[in-house]
Design a protein around this motif. Structure first.
Motif, PDB file in Angstrom:
ATOM      1  N   VAL A  65       0.857  -1.229  -0.051  1.00 47.47           N
ATOM      2  CA  VAL A  65      -0.045  -0.072  -0.197  1.00 47.47           C
ATOM      3  C   VAL A  65       0.820   1.288  -0.018  1.00 47.47           C
ATOM      4  O   VAL A  65       0.706   2.191  -0.958  1.00 47.47           O
ATOM      5  N   ASP A  66       1.767   1.223   1.105  1.00 47.65           N
ATOM      6  CA  ASP A  66       2.352   2.782   0.861  1.00 47.65           C
ATOM      7  C   ASP A  66       3.396   2.845  -0.108  1.00 47.65           C
ATOM      8  O   ASP A  66       3.381   4.122  -0.514  1.00 47.65           O
ATOM      9  N   SER A  67       3.960   2.068  -0.709  1.00 44.05           N
ATOM     10  CA  SER A  67       4.765   2.158  -1.839  1.00 44.05           C
ATOM     11  C   SER A  67       4.090   2.721  -3.045  1.00 44.05           C
ATOM     12  O   SER A  67       4.253   3.465  -3.939  1.00 44.05           O
ATOM     13  N   LEU A  68       2.735   2.041  -3.280  1.00 37.81           N
ATOM     14  CA  LEU A  68       2.033   2.273  -4.413  1.00 37.81           C
ATOM     15  C   LEU A  68       1.382   3.732  -4.397  1.00 37.81           C
ATOM     16  O   LEU A  68       1.275   4.598  -5.128  1.00 37.81           O
ATOM     17  N   ARG A  69       0.799   3.951  -3.124  1.00 47.05           N
ATOM     18  CA  ARG A  69       0.506   5.344  -2.617  1.00 47.05           C
ATOM     19  C   ARG A  69       1.632   6.378  -2.861  1.00 47.05           C
ATOM     20  O   ARG A  69       1.174   7.322  -3.650  1.00 47.05           O
ATOM     21  N   ALA A  70       2.832   6.188  -2.658  1.00 47.19           N
ATOM     22  CA  ALA A  70       3.937   7.106  -2.756  1.00 47.19           C
ATOM     23  C   ALA A  70       3.985   7.448  -4.276  1.00 47.19           C
ATOM     24  O   ALA A  70       4.451   8.505  -4.624  1.00 47.19           O
ATOM     25  N   ARG A  71       4.053   6.170  -5.159  1.00 46.27           N
ATOM     26  CA  ARG A  71       4.267   6.305  -6.409  1.00 46.27           C
ATOM     27  C   ARG A  71       3.149   7.223  -7.349  1.00 46.27           C
ATOM     28  O   ARG A  71       3.286   7.782  -8.291  1.00 46.27           O
ATOM     29  N   PHE A  72       1.869   6.603  -7.024  1.00 50.56           N
ATOM     30  CA  PHE A  72       0.665   6.969  -7.699  1.00 50.56           C
ATOM     31  C   PHE A  72      -0.006   8.241  -7.311  1.00 50.56           C
ATOM     32  O   PHE A  72      -1.136   8.858  -7.923  1.00 50.56           O
TER      33      PHE A  72
END
Length: 255
Positions: A65-72
């Motif tokens: 979740v956190d990585s995908l939130r940060a990227r997108f």
């Protein structure tokens, strides 16, 4: 309500799902078991990511979740009652509320039992339901945090959906679930046929989901706790449905 749903296999046996509202082009992700396969699926289609819908707090559904939130820059949506155990939420929801993705509306159902605060997302106009570890392909989640009556009540909510509802669950445990189901109903021809289809899908590397709720009702021993056949199979003829479900679940736990 035109939507496109993409199944994304992750980790050893998890499924994540991309839901794209065709009118707006907005995309939601249901659960984030891992980053790389989800990023790859988005890149292959040239999609961004606007929302992440979390079903429950277990790491094999939230790890990315956190990585995908940060990227997108995606907004993270989850159950308000479980906020302390989920990644930071941008949108808090609870049973009876809805999430909007362009023209697509997802209704929230509390399906606690596997965990407390587990939710399912239902697209009534498709119809489709993202059930994660509550109702699973040929099975149901182990009752870790709730009680057997709680889990049965949650499954009852899902069983009340239209039979044509497409069920998108959180894992591929189909082969093992099929072996167990045969211990309960070895003569169930619909079950035998479904196990054969799961074997073919696994051998071809294809997802075993979605399946209709109608097919789950024909083959899933946990949902079939209502039937005379399953009650007789566990020596509980005439017993309340909830008690029969609990016995089937206990047998699966020992299987």
């Amino acid at each position: 309500m035109p939507v496109e749903i993409v199944t994304v296999p992750c980790r050893a046996d998890n499924y994540a799902y991309l839901v794209r509202d065709e009118a707006s082009g907005q995309v939601a992700l249901v659960d984030a078991p891992a980053v790389e396969p989800i990023e790859r699926a988005l890149a292959e289609r040239g999609w961004g990511l606007d929302q992440i819908w979390i079903t429950h707090h277990h790491g094999d559904h939230t790890e990315g979740v956190d990585s995908l939130r940060a990227r997108f820059g995606a907004k993270v949506v989850g159950h308000s009652a479980d906020r302390a155990r989920l990644p930071a939420l941008d949108v808090e929801i609870s049973e009876g509320e809805t999430v909007t993705l362009g023209d697509t509306v997802a209704r929230v159902i509390d399906v606690s039992g596997h965990t407390i605060g587990h939710i399912a997302f239902v697209l009534d106009d498709v119809p489709a339901a993202f059930t994660a570890d509550s109702l699973m392909a040929l099975g149901c989640g182990r009752v870790f945090e709730g009680t057997m009556p709680m889990m049965w009540a949650s499954l009852g909510k899902l069983m009340g959906l239209p039979p044509q509802t497409q069920i998108y669950s959180g894992h591929n445990y189909g082969a093992a679930n099929g072996r167990f189901a045969l211990t309960i109903e070895p003569k169930n021809r619909a079950l035998q046929a479904r196990i054969a289809r799961i074997k073919e899908a696994d051998e071809a590397g294809h997802p075993i989901v979605p399946v209709t709720l109608a097919e789950e009702l024909e083959t899933n021993p946990f949902l079939r706790a209502t039937t005379p056949e399953v009650k007789a199979a566990v020596d509980m003829a005439g017993a309340p449905d909830a008690e029969v479900f609990a016995e089937v679940r206990r047998r699966k736990d020992r299987f």
